[in-house]
Design a protein around this motif. Structure first.
Motif, mmCIF file in Angstrom:
data_model
loop_
_atom_site.group_PDB
_atom_site.id
_atom_site.type_symbol
_atom_site.label_atom_id
_atom_site.label_comp_id
_atom_site.label_asym_id
_atom_site.label_seq_id
_atom_site.Cartn_x
_atom_site.Cartn_y
_atom_site.Cartn_z
ATOM 1 N N VAL A 1 1.007 -1.099 0.017
ATOM 2 C CA VAL A 1 -0.033 0.048 0.151
ATOM 3 C C VAL A 1 0.814 1.197 -0.039
ATOM 4 C CG1 VAL A 1 -1.689 1.515 1.139
ATOM 5 C CG2 VAL A 1 -1.773 -1.145 1.167
ATOM 6 N N ALA A 2 0.751 2.162 -0.975
ATOM 7 C CA ALA A 2 1.520 3.227 -1.187
ATOM 8 C C ALA A 2 1.391 4.425 -0.080
ATOM 9 C CB ALA A 2 1.368 3.935 -2.387
ATOM 10 N N LYS A 3 2.124 5.159 -0.023
ATOM 11 C CA LYS A 3 1.953 6.271 0.951
ATOM 12 C C LYS A 3 0.690 7.110 0.466
ATOM 13 C CE LYS A 3 4.268 10.451 2.873
ATOM 14 N NZ LYS A 3 5.707 11.208 2.840
ATOM 15 N N PRO A 4 0.001 7.645 1.406
ATOM 16 C CA PRO A 4 -1.280 8.529 1.134
ATOM 17 C C PRO A 4 -0.763 9.945 0.469
ATOM 18 C CG PRO A 4 -1.536 7.590 3.239
ATOM 19 C CD PRO A 4 -0.068 7.352 2.781
ATOM 20 N N VAL A 5 -1.760 10.175 -0.863
ATOM 21 C CA VAL A 5 -1.627 11.269 -1.519
ATOM 22 C C VAL A 5 -2.886 12.168 -1.192
ATOM 23 C CG1 VAL A 5 -1.440 12.354 -3.710
ATOM 24 C CG2 VAL A 5 -0.403 9.949 -3.215
ATOM 25 N N LEU A 6 -2.508 13.184 -0.765
ATOM 26 C CA LEU A 6 -3.737 14.337 -0.417
ATOM 27 C C LEU A 6 -3.839 15.447 -1.522
ATOM 28 C CD1 LEU A 6 -2.843 15.001 3.461
ATOM 29 C CD2 LEU A 6 -4.468 13.176 2.304
ATOM 30 N N SER A 7 -5.011 15.859 -1.648
ATOM 31 C CA SER A 7 -5.508 16.757 -2.783
ATOM 32 C C SER A 7 -4.830 18.068 -2.086
ATOM 33 C CB SER A 7 -6.989 16.947 -2.801
ATOM 34 O OG SER A 7 -7.699 17.182 -1.719
ATOM 35 N N ALA A 8 -4.989 19.171 -2.944
ATOM 36 C CA ALA A 8 -4.535 20.561 -2.411
ATOM 37 C C ALA A 8 -5.149 21.044 -1.125
ATOM 38 C CB ALA A 8 -4.653 21.455 -3.638
ATOM 39 N N ASP A 9 -6.525 20.758 -1.246
ATOM 40 C CA ASP A 9 -7.293 21.271 -0.061
ATOM 41 C C ASP A 9 -7.188 20.374 1.126
ATOM 42 O OD1 ASP A 9 -9.257 19.362 -0.681
ATOM 43 O OD2 ASP A 9 -10.533 20.674 -1.405
ATOM 44 N N GLY A 10 -6.950 19.271 0.953
ATOM 45 C CA GLY A 10 -6.522 18.410 1.944
ATOM 46 C C GLY A 10 -7.859 17.432 2.422
ATOM 47 N N ARG A 11 -8.793 17.603 1.697
ATOM 48 C CA ARG A 11 -10.164 16.980 1.947
ATOM 49 C C ARG A 11 -10.203 15.530 1.260
ATOM 50 N NH1 ARG A 11 -11.885 22.496 1.920
ATOM 51 N NH2 ARG A 11 -12.732 22.991 3.796
ATOM 52 N N THR A 12 -9.661 15.470 0.243
ATOM 53 C CA THR A 12 -9.613 14.183 -0.276
ATOM 54 C C THR A 12 -8.271 13.459 -0.547
ATOM 55 O OG1 THR A 12 -11.346 15.189 -1.719
ATOM 56 C CG2 THR A 12 -10.228 13.015 -2.382
ATOM 57 N N GLY A 13 -8.186 12.326 -0.359
ATOM 58 C CA GLY A 13 -6.739 11.659 -0.372
ATOM 59 C C GLY A 13 -6.999 10.111 -1.028
ATOM 60 N N TYR A 14 -5.759 9.496 -1.420
ATOM 61 C CA TYR A 14 -6.130 8.292 -1.797
ATOM 62 C C TYR A 14 -4.838 7.367 -1.677
ATOM 63 C CZ TYR A 14 -3.080 9.257 -6.128
ATOM 64 O OH TYR A 14 -2.179 9.461 -6.686
ATOM 65 N N VAL A 15 -4.886 6.094 -1.747
ATOM 66 C CA VAL A 15 -3.658 5.336 -1.578
ATOM 67 C C VAL A 15 -3.784 4.284 -2.567
ATOM 68 C CG1 VAL A 15 -3.485 5.668 0.993
ATOM 69 C CG2 VAL A 15 -4.888 3.804 0.094
ATOM 70 N N ASP A 16 -2.613 3.946 -3.229
ATOM 71 C CA ASP A 16 -2.631 2.908 -4.335
ATOM 72 C C ASP A 16 -2.486 1.432 -3.651
ATOM 73 O OD1 ASP A 16 -2.912 4.236 -6.821
ATOM 74 O OD2 ASP A 16 -0.596 5.029 -6.420
ATOM 75 N N VAL A 17 -3.360 0.546 -4.035
ATOM 76 C CA VAL A 17 -3.215 -0.624 -3.554
ATOM 77 C C VAL A 17 -2.569 -1.877 -4.341
ATOM 78 C CG1 VAL A 17 -4.463 -2.479 -1.992
ATOM 79 C CG2 VAL A 17 -5.181 -0.180 -1.771
ATOM 80 N N GLN A 18 -1.400 -2.250 -4.188
ATOM 81 C CA GLN A 18 -0.952 -3.289 -5.227
ATOM 82 C C GLN A 18 -1.186 -4.751 -4.562
ATOM 83 O OE1 GLN A 18 1.111 -2.768 -7.905
ATOM 84 N NE2 GLN A 18 0.816 -4.724 -8.393
ATOM 85 N N PHE A 19 -1.955 -5.468 -5.504
ATOM 86 C CA PHE A 19 -2.089 -6.815 -5.136
ATOM 87 C C PHE A 19 -1.333 -7.811 -5.730
ATOM 88 C CE2 PHE A 19 -6.077 -4.794 -5.166
ATOM 89 C CZ PHE A 19 -6.648 -5.198 -4.181
ATOM 90 N N ASP A 20 -1.011 -9.179 -5.115
ATOM 91 C CA ASP A 20 -0.258 -10.103 -5.618
ATOM 92 C C ASP A 20 -1.085 -10.931 -6.543
ATOM 93 O OD1 ASP A 20 -1.726 -11.710 -3.976
ATOM 94 O OD2 ASP A 20 -0.162 -12.318 -2.558
ATOM 95 N N LEU A 21 -2.013 -10.388 -7.171
ATOM 96 C CA LEU A 21 -2.781 -11.457 -7.871
ATOM 97 C C LEU A 21 -3.052 -10.692 -9.326
ATOM 98 C CD1 LEU A 21 -5.458 -12.361 -5.327
ATOM 99 C CD2 LEU A 21 -3.577 -13.790 -6.398
ATOM 100 N N GLY A 22 -3.556 -11.319 -10.224
ATOM 101 C CA GLY A 22 -3.820 -10.521 -11.581
ATOM 102 C C GLY A 22 -5.162 -9.874 -11.626
ATOM 103 N N PRO A 23 -5.810 -9.188 -12.370
ATOM 104 C CA PRO A 23 -6.887 -8.522 -12.415
ATOM 105 C C PRO A 23 -8.151 -9.421 -12.221
ATOM 106 C CG PRO A 23 -5.565 -7.455 -14.181
ATOM 107 C CD PRO A 23 -4.892 -8.721 -13.658
ATOM 108 N N ARG A 24 -8.032 -10.527 -12.773
ATOM 109 C CA ARG A 24 -9.172 -11.600 -12.734
ATOM 110 C C ARG A 24 -9.498 -11.792 -11.256
ATOM 111 N NH1 ARG A 24 -7.137 -14.027 -17.241
ATOM 112 N NH2 ARG A 24 -6.470 -15.689 -16.233
ATOM 113 N N ALA A 25 -8.269 -12.097 -10.532
ATOM 114 C CA ALA A 25 -8.414 -12.749 -9.152
ATOM 115 C C ALA A 25 -8.944 -11.538 -8.111
ATOM 116 C CB ALA A 25 -7.131 -13.287 -8.782
#
Length: 701
Positions: free
Chosen positions: A111-135
């Motif tokens: 799970v990557a480090k959280p990224v915040l928007s300029a106003d700080g009200r929205t953020g996201y984290v990238d979630v990397q799986f050890d599975l392909g998209p179908r799984a």
């Protein structure tokens, strides 16, 4: 050369019908065993879908292959979890804690480090799986979102986690209810009306269930199961309707029940096999497009049609045997039917009806000349859906390009690079300076130093044509010592649209040729075969015209539940063409079988056309009404692509069963006269009618 009424297939189907009548419990038990087994496997293992696009031989696919070959884990799925606060800025500690909980979910690799928007009200984290998209199953998505849940903070899935949900239950229910009402009216009894629904449900369980299970083995898009459901309901009910109508007609003529069942499967069953075979062959023509998603949709839909044919010609005869006298013969009415009166008018003034119906069809098809192919994205989904909510939140906080990142992949043509290589610096500068690029992330270098990649956020949304223009500009970059390729879903789908447009004429030509050959094999009449192909092109053209007017121009698009015009998904027209061409041949074979039986019996062309239309009009209307309602019900789906397919199929079937089969086909057959049944047979007299002493009356299949 034999025809559909007298060839080897007729004999084989007669034996199949006879076996089903002699061993009804065995046939029913076999079908129930298959259905229970498939349903049990689906409940145990679930249905897996894969929205990932692939396009072998394309530049974008080459770039993707380079990433997978040189960057460990790049072939695995990556999703995002969004955190949004409606009030004060996000609590970064709470977001970090949620990210930590996500790392503990099974199959989450990082799970990557959280990224915040300029106003700080929205953020996201990238979630990397050890599975392909179908799984990445709905259960896994649920586990991730449960771990991300934080009090006072809204969480939304995006990327591989934003799986489109199946919301076709309401559409299926509407289709079944309408079908039951139409069948009760057509058959005059609930027991007879319920049989087509039984075969359709068995078709759905076996056919659509098999598609869901196949998702564990290969990439199956979610639209495949939806399309399979639409087709399974439509043809499953229609084929059973045709068979029961023929069976009751034989009973009314005094035929004993076992002989009536065998005769029904021999005659109507043969026509159904030809009709279903035409659908399957038409869908098989999609393979020449070189587009994997089209090939997948072709074979999955063809599988459902195959199951529908098998159920109609084996399970239904067994059920008819078990029900015995409860499937009463229809009451014969002496007064002319509505379709009989229409047939009289059309055959008396064929030129008027031929010209009027042709003008109407060309007017409906006219907007198709302005059709352009594009790609939809989650931003085109109806407001309020989970996929749309995540898309809008990401676009509002980080820009529209965040929903469709582009990856520039560079192969080093000289020696392996290090992170300080000037070629990488030049690559970053060239990418950042390209028009349409909003931001560029730091360059990544593969461990072997042979491939580098740069993640780019365009300034426009994935479905915006300007984004494809940006992709083209990036693809044209020239950096000394590097060979550049642009990849990502946006780039691949853009090339997919180009390939579909380039190969569509070949697919159309192949499908038309194969379908015409099948009709020729059924009737040994080249004029009828060529005319059938032309008529089907007109119905497909009408569907294309309506699609363009509604979705591209926005005429009444809000009635479909969308906010405004959306791009026509690149593969939809080609998929619709193959499917509609096959389904239209169903009604064509049905009508022509009845016309030819009268022609063989009487030798009077005008009378045979009238008999054919009068004898099949009610059944064609009932079957078409059911199919139109089934397809139109899927316009209620939240997915724009499903709406397009549902509306296109509904319009084409409605036009085909009314304007084409009711007006244009009988008018042109009346004009062509004996030329309809001309055959290039070598022996004299093969094209002339031969009087028969049995089988009187226009066939109902």
């Amino acid at each position: 050369m034999s025809t559909i009424e007298e060839g080897p297939l007729h004999s084989v189907m007669g034996r199949i019908g006879g076996f089903s009548a002699r061993r009804p419990w065995l046939v029913v038990a076999a079908w129930l065993l298959v259905a229970v087994t498939v349903a049990g496997l689906v409940l145990t293992f679930g249905r897996v879908t894969d929205e990932d696009a692939a396009l072998p031989g394309s530049a974008a696919q080459h770039g993707r292959d380079l990433l997978e070959a040189h960057f460990t884990g790049s072939q695995n799925a990556t999703g995002q979890v969004l955190f949004r606060s409606a009030g004060p800025p996000l609590d970064t500690a709470a977001v970090a804690a949620a990210a930590q909980r996500i790392t503990e979910v099974e199959h989450v690799a990082a799970v990557a480090k959280p990224v915040l928007s300029a106003d700080g009200r929205t953020g996201y984290v990238d979630v990397q799986f050890d599975l392909g998209p179908r799984a990445v199953t709905p259960a896994l998505t649920g586990d991730v979102m449960d771990a991300a849940a934080t009090g006072g903070i809204e969480t939304l899935p995006a990327g591989a986690l934003a799986r489109p949900e199946s919301d076709t239950g309401r559409s299926e229910a509407i289709g079944l209810v309408v079908a039951l009402v139409v069948l009760v009216v057509a058959f005059g009894g609930l027991i007879a009306a319920s049989l087509p629904l039984v075969t359709a449900i068995i078709t759905l369980v076996c056919g659509v269930g098999a598609i869901g299970l196949a998702g564990h083995l290969t990439g199956i898009p979610s639209v495949a199961t939806t399309l399979g459901t639409m087709i399974g309901l439509g043809v499953g009910i229609d084929y059973a309707l045709f068979l029961i109508t023929r069976y009751r007609a034989l009973l009314a003529a005094g035929t004993a029940r076992p002989a009536a069942i065998a005769g029904t499967v021999a005659s109507s069953g043969s026509a159904i096999v030809f009709a279903g075979g035409t659908v399957i062959v038409a869908l098989g023509g999609l393979a020449v497009a070189g587009v994997p998603i089209l090939a997948t949709l072709g074979w999955t839909s063809g599988l459902v049609v195959l199951v529908a044919v098998a159920a109609a010609t084996t399970l239904l005869p067994a059920l008819l045997t078990l029900l015995g006298p409860r499937i009463a013969a229809p009451r014969v009415r002496d007064r002319p039917s509505l379709w009989g009166r229409l047939a009289d008018r059309v055959t008396r003034r064929p030129w008027r009806y031929a010209l009027t119906s042709t003008v109407l069809l060309l007017a409906l098809a006219a907007p198709a000349t302005a059709m352009t192919l594009g790609q939809t994205d989650a931003g085109d989904d109806p407001a309020g859906s989970d996929t749309r909510a995540g898309y809008d939140a990401m676009a509002a906080a980080f820009g529209p390009g965040m929903n469709g990142p582009i990856t520039v992949v560079a192969e080093l043509t000289g020696p392996a690079a290090t992170t300080a290589d000037s070629r990488l610096t030049a690559l970053t500068a060239a990418v950042a300076g390209t028009a349409g690029v909003a931001s560029v992330q730091p360059v990544r270098l593969a461990g072997d130093g042979l491939v580098a990649s740069v993640r780019v956020l365009p300034a426009t949304a994935p479905s915006d044509p300007a984004t494809l223009a940006t992709v083209d500009r990036l693809d044209d970059l020239h950096v000394a010592g590097l060979t550049v390729a642009v990849t990502g879903q946006t780039a691949i789908r853009g090339e997919l649209a180009d390939r579909v447009g380039a190969r569509m004429p070949y697919v159309i030509g192949l499908v038309v040729l194969l379908s015409a050959l099948l009709v020729f094999a059924a009737f040994r009449a080249p004029v009828v075969a060529a005319k059938a192909a032309l008529m089907n092109l007109l119905s497909v053209g009408a569907a294309y015209g309506v699609l363009t007017a509604v979705f591209q121009w926005g005429w009444g698009v809000t009635w479909t539940g969308l906010d405004g015009p959306v791009p026509i998904e690149a593969y939809v027209p080609m998929m619709l063409f193959a499917l509609l061409f096959g389904l239209s041949m169903d009604y064509e074979v049905f009508l022509l079988t009845a016309v030819r039986e009268s022609w063989v019996r009487t030798g009077d062309n005008a009378r045979s056309v009238r008999d054919g239309l009068a004898g099949t009009g009610v059944v064609i209307t009932s079957a078409a009404l059911i199919m139109v309602c089934v397809f139109a019900g899927f316009v209620l789906s939240s997915a724009p692509v499903v709406k397009m397919i549902g509306l296109g199929l509904a319009v084409a079937i409605a036009v085909d069963a009314t304007v084409i089969r009711g007006l244009l086909v009988p008018a042109t057959m009346a004009l062509l006269g004996r030329l309809n049944w001309w055959t290039p047979a070598r022996r004299p007299g093969r094209g002339t009618p031969r009087p028969r002493t049995s089988g009187s009356g226009a066939s109902t299949r």
